[in-house]
Scaffold this active site. Structure first.
Site, PDB file in Angstrom:
ATOM      1  N   LYS A   1       0.692  -0.899   0.164  1.00  0.00           N
ATOM      2  CA  LYS A   1       0.148   0.458   0.724  1.00  0.00           C
ATOM      3  C   LYS A   1       1.231   0.964   0.050  1.00  0.00           C
ATOM      4  CE  LYS A   1       1.016   1.694   4.202  1.00  0.00           C
ATOM      5  NZ  LYS A   1       1.817   2.447   4.881  1.00  0.00           N
TER       6      LYS A   1
ATOM      7  N   GLY B   1       7.043   1.581   4.851  1.00  0.00           N
ATOM      8  CA  GLY B   1       6.371   2.481   4.890  1.00  0.00           C
ATOM      9  C   GLY B   1       5.245   2.205   3.718  1.00  0.00           C
TER      10      GLY B   1
ATOM     11  N   ASP C   1      -1.876  -0.956  10.907  1.00  0.00           N
ATOM     12  CA  ASP C   1      -2.320  -1.503   9.163  1.00  0.00           C
ATOM     13  C   ASP C   1      -3.174  -2.598   8.759  1.00  0.00           C
ATOM     14  OD1 ASP C   1       0.021  -1.469   8.854  1.00  0.00           O
ATOM     15  OD2 ASP C   1       0.685  -0.136   7.614  1.00  0.00           O
TER      16      ASP C   1
ATOM     17  N   PRO D   1       9.939  -3.733  -0.169  1.00  0.00           N
ATOM     18  CA  PRO D   1      10.293  -4.226   0.709  1.00  0.00           C
ATOM     19  C   PRO D   1      10.431  -3.536   1.976  1.00  0.00           C
ATOM     20  CG  PRO D   1      10.830  -2.165  -1.274  1.00  0.00           C
ATOM     21  CD  PRO D   1       9.431  -2.926  -1.532  1.00  0.00           C
TER      22      PRO D   1
HETATM   23  O1  C5P Z   1       0.049  -1.142  14.814  1.00  0.00           O
HETATM   24  P1  C5P Z   1       2.136  -0.886  14.694  1.00  0.00           P
HETATM   25  O2  C5P Z   1       2.336  -2.316  15.624  1.00  0.00           O
HETATM   26  O3  C5P Z   1       2.025  -1.331  12.853  1.00  0.00           O
HETATM   27  O4  C5P Z   1       2.207   0.408  14.568  1.00  0.00           O
HETATM   28  C1  C5P Z   1       3.929   0.595  14.999  1.00  0.00           C
HETATM   29  C2  C5P Z   1       4.011   1.632  16.313  1.00  0.00           C
HETATM   30  O5  C5P Z   1       3.850   2.630  15.807  1.00  0.00           O
HETATM   31  C3  C5P Z   1       2.912   2.070  17.413  1.00  0.00           C
HETATM   32  O6  C5P Z   1       3.610   0.466  18.585  1.00  0.00           O
HETATM   33  C4  C5P Z   1       2.892   3.149  17.377  1.00  0.00           C
HETATM   34  O7  C5P Z   1       4.544   3.818  17.901  1.00  0.00           O
HETATM   35  C5  C5P Z   1       3.306   4.348  15.951  1.00  0.00           C
HETATM   36  N1  C5P Z   1       2.108   4.041  15.748  1.00  0.00           N
HETATM   37  C6  C5P Z   1       1.119   4.887  16.687  1.00  0.00           C
HETATM   38  N2  C5P Z   1      -0.479   5.768  15.622  1.00  0.00           N
HETATM   39  C7  C5P Z   1      -1.007   4.335  15.276  1.00  0.00           C
HETATM   40  C8  C5P Z   1       0.199   3.589  14.323  1.00  0.00           C
HETATM   41  C9  C5P Z   1       1.719   3.475  14.948  1.00  0.00           C
HETATM   42  O8  C5P Z   1       1.946   5.588  17.049  1.00  0.00           O
HETATM   43  N3  C5P Z   1      -1.628   5.011  14.038  1.00  0.00           N
END
Ligand code: C5P
Length: 283
Positions: free
Chosen positions: A8, A98, A134, A94
């Site tokens: 994405k 992101g 996500d 990759p």
């Molecule tokens: O949910 P995920 O493990 O993919 O997110 C990784 C990190 O990114 C989280 O631990 C948080 O620090 C940050 N994050 C955030 N707000 C979001 C998504 C991710 O702060 N909406």
């Protein structure tokens, strides 16, 4: 069984504030790409095995695919560690870029193992949501508005198709790190006010300024994409990849060639709509 896990980009990403759970409140538009990883899933007697063709991809129990397998196994009412399945991941998206590769792989694994071990779709989605903010998006695909942690999803009309040039720097950015850098820029006032209108109106991605502060090359790549004729150029997610949208394939190919250099890669792909996404994902 073979399933595809699509990448994405975030066409836009606004950070609206910090939440009590440590996450950030987002308003983002996700768009799926033709670029994908492929998971090959085979029944094979013995302990669960997971391999990946990319040596830089951690293929142990910390990998989201492995964690997904353990959760689906338990949701199916089975005891102990998952077994009798082997998953091979052919990695094209990759890492730390992101592009949602790890989350998409997890969603694809959950769907495939959910079918195999008979875990229904609502429970599959719940497992996905627990693994990362996500992951939920990868059960939808297409053009989707993401609210709250990026996991409250509102499907939007599919965006007109576009060619996409991804420029992937030699370094990655971890998501948690990018959000921490964002917070450092607005430590006292909080993200909502400092990140609001005045400072970030011109930015399509509120994580761009803090990432560019640490990695100025990201800003230079955005400028180069715009000069190469991109209709839109922005960083995706927490970076480090930047993307440019083009209406013609030849323009995209020319831009991709012009932006190659010093350890970075460029990839030409295209957007795919929800229907194509679901068909190709094997749903
Ligand atoms: O949910 P995920 O493990 O993919 O997110 C990784 C990190 O990114 C989280 O631990 C948080 O620090 C940050 N994050 C955030 N707000 C979001 C998504 C991710 O702060 N909406």
């Amino acid at each position: 069984m073979r399933v595809h896990a699509f990448a994405k980009i975030n066409l836009s990403l606004r950070v609206l504030g910090r939440r009590p759970d440590g996450y950030h409140e987002l308003r983002t538009v996700f768009q799926s790409l033709a670029l994908h990883d492929t998971l090959t899933i085979r029944r094979e007697r013995g302990p669960f095995r997971f391999t990946c063709d990319d040596p830089s991809c951690p293929a142990g129990p910390s990998n989201l695919v492995w964690r997904a397998a353990a959760r689906v196994w338990r949701a199916a009412g089975k005891r102990g560690a998952p077994r009798d399945v082997r998953i091979h991941l052919s990695k094209r998206i990759p890492l730390e870029a992101g592009l949602g590769g790890g989350s998409s792989d997890a969603a694809a694994a959950i769907r495939a193992l959910g079918r195999l071990w008979r875990v229904d779709s609502p429970r599959q989605r719940a497992i996905g949501a627990a693994l990362g903010a996500d992951v939920a998006y990868f059960f939808e695909g297409g053009t989707v508005l993401g609210l709250e942690r990026g996991d409250l999803l509102v499907p939007l009309p599919d965006r007109p198709p576009a060619w996409v040039v991804l420029v992937v720097p030699a370094f990655g950015v971890r998501t948690a790190e990018a959000f921490a850098w964002f917070d450092e820029r607005a430590p006292r006032t909080g993200a909502r006010s400092a990140g609001g209108r005045e400072r970030h109106l011109s930015s399509r991605n509120d994580l761009e300024p803090p990432v560019i502060e640490r990695h100025p090359v990201v800003g230079r790549l955005l400028g180069a994409l715009r000069r190469a004729g991109a209709q839109t150029a922005a960083m995706t997610g927490s970076g480090s990849t930047v993307f440019g949208l083009f209406s013609r394939r030849t323009e995209a190919m020319d831009a991709a060639a012009a932006l190659l250099g010093r350890g970075r890669r460029s990839i030409v792909t295209r957007t795919i709509d929800r229907k194509a996404c679901r068909r190709l994902a094997g749903n």
